[in-house]
Design a protein around this motif. Structure first.
Motif, short mmCIF file in Angstrom:
data_model
loop_
_atom_site.label_atom_id
_atom_site.label_comp_id
_atom_site.label_asym_id
_atom_site.label_seq_id
_atom_site.Cartn_x
_atom_site.Cartn_y
_atom_site.Cartn_z
N LEU A 98 6.93 -4.59 -1.34
CA LEU A 98 6.04 -6.10 -1.27
C LEU A 98 7.19 -6.78 -0.55
CD1 LEU A 98 4.88 -4.78 -5.20
CD2 LEU A 98 3.85 -4.72 -2.61
N ASP A 103 0.79 -5.98 0.88
CA ASP A 103 -0.17 -6.03 -0.98
C ASP A 103 -0.39 -5.28 -1.02
OD1 ASP A 103 -1.48 -8.52 1.07
OD2 ASP A 103 -1.11 -7.09 2.90
N ASP A 104 -0.03 -4.50 -0.85
CA ASP A 104 -0.20 -3.01 -2.13
C ASP A 104 0.76 -1.66 -1.83
OD1 ASP A 104 -0.64 -1.42 -4.62
OD2 ASP A 104 -2.99 -1.90 -4.04
N TYR A 105 1.50 -1.38 -2.60
CA TYR A 105 2.49 -0.18 -2.27
C TYR A 105 1.94 1.21 -3.57
CZ TYR A 105 6.89 2.21 -2.32
OH TYR A 105 8.17 2.47 -2.02
#
Length: 229
Positions: A98, A103-105
Motif C-alpha cells: 500500500l 490502491d488495494d491488496y
C-alpha cells in the motif's frame, strides 16, 4: 469489444491464474489485456491505457512492487488504480504494498467473486459510468445502466457516441480532454478515426444537450480540447 468497456490490465505470470481471472473478468463485462512479466506490463500500460491494473507481486524480470512504484511516479498513470495480488499475508507486506502506491491488496488464495467486487469498487471511484453508476452535473443526469440522459427532467436524445462522450466529461467535470484522449476513450485505440470526427460529435452532443433549452455546458479550450464546465 466496445470502446466504453472498462479495460483491465492483468499482470500475472502463472498461466492457470491468468486464464481463470481473464475468463471471469470478461464474463463480468471487462475488456482484458494481459502481461506475463513486469517489463511487459510497463510497455503495455502505454499501449492500452488501462482503467485499472491487477498486478501480481511476484513476477519475473521486474517485481510487481517495482512496477507499481514506477507507475505511481508517472503523471499519466498516477491515478490508475492498482490492485496488488500476493501470497504474502503478513501485515508488513500489506503495508509495503500500500505504501508503494497500490490502491488495494488481495492475499492469495483469493475469491474470484471478491476480487471482481474490488475491481468494481475501484472503478466506481475513477470511471463510475463504466460500471453503471448514475452521474449528475448541474441539471444534467446520466444513468449509465439505463443509457438515459435527462436535463431539467426532460429526456434527451443522444446517439451512442455522444452518450459515451458525455459520460467521459461527466466523470471528470472541469478536466480538459484533448481530441486524441477523447478518441482513445470513446472510440478505442485500435480504431483509426480522424481527430476532426471528434469535433463533429462534440457539435452533435452540444445540439442534443441544448435541445430542450439551457446554456451549452461544454467549453472549447483553444489549442487544448474540450471540457465540461
Amino acid at each position: 469489444m466496445s470502446a466504453d468497456q472498462p479495460c483491465v490490465l492483468l499482470v500475472e505470470d502463472e498461466p492457470a491464474q491468468r486464464e481463470i481471472l481473464s475468463y471471469n473478468l470478461e464474463a463480468d463485462g471487462f475488456r482484458v489485456e494481459m502481461a506475463e512479466n513486469g517489463e511487459e506490463a510497463l510497455v503495455m500500460v502505454d499501449e492500452v491505457a488501462p482503467d485499472i491494473i491487477v498486478l501480481d507481486w511476484m513476477l519475473p524480470t521486474l517485481s510487481g512492487i517495482e512496477v507499481c512504484r514506477q507507475l505511481k511516479t508517472r503523471n499519466a498513470t498516477r491515478a490508475t488504480p492498482i490492485i496488488m495480488l500476493s501470497a504474502r499475508s503478513e501485515e508488513v507486506d500489506r503495508v509495503r504494498g500500500l505504501e508503494t502506491g497500490a490502491d488495494d491488496y488481495v492475499v492469495k488464495p483469493y475469491s474470484v467473486v471478491e476480487l471482481l467486487a474490488r475491481v468494481r469498487a475501484q472503478l466506481r471511484r475513477t470511471r463510475p459510468a463504466a460500471v453503471g453508476e448514475r452521474l449528475e452535473y448541474m441539471d444534467i443526469v446520466l444513468d449509465a445502466e439505463t443509457h438515459r440522459v435527462t436535463r431539467g427532467g426532460t429526456t434527451l436524445k443522444l446517439g451512442p457516441t455522444e452518450f459515451r462522450l458525455l459520460a467521459t466529461f461527466m466523470e471528470k467535470p472541469g478536466r480538459v480532454w484533448s481530441r486524441e484522449q477523447l478518441l482513445d476513450r470513446v472510440w478505442g485505440r485500435d480504431i483509426y478515426v480522424d481527430t476532426r470526427t471528434v469535433d463533429v460529435h462534440i457539435g452533435r452532443l452540444r445540439k442534443g444537450l441544448c435541445a430542450a433549452g439551457g446554456d451549452d455546458p461544454l467549453r472549447t479550450v483553444r489549442g487544448a480540447g474540450y471540457a465540461l464546465g
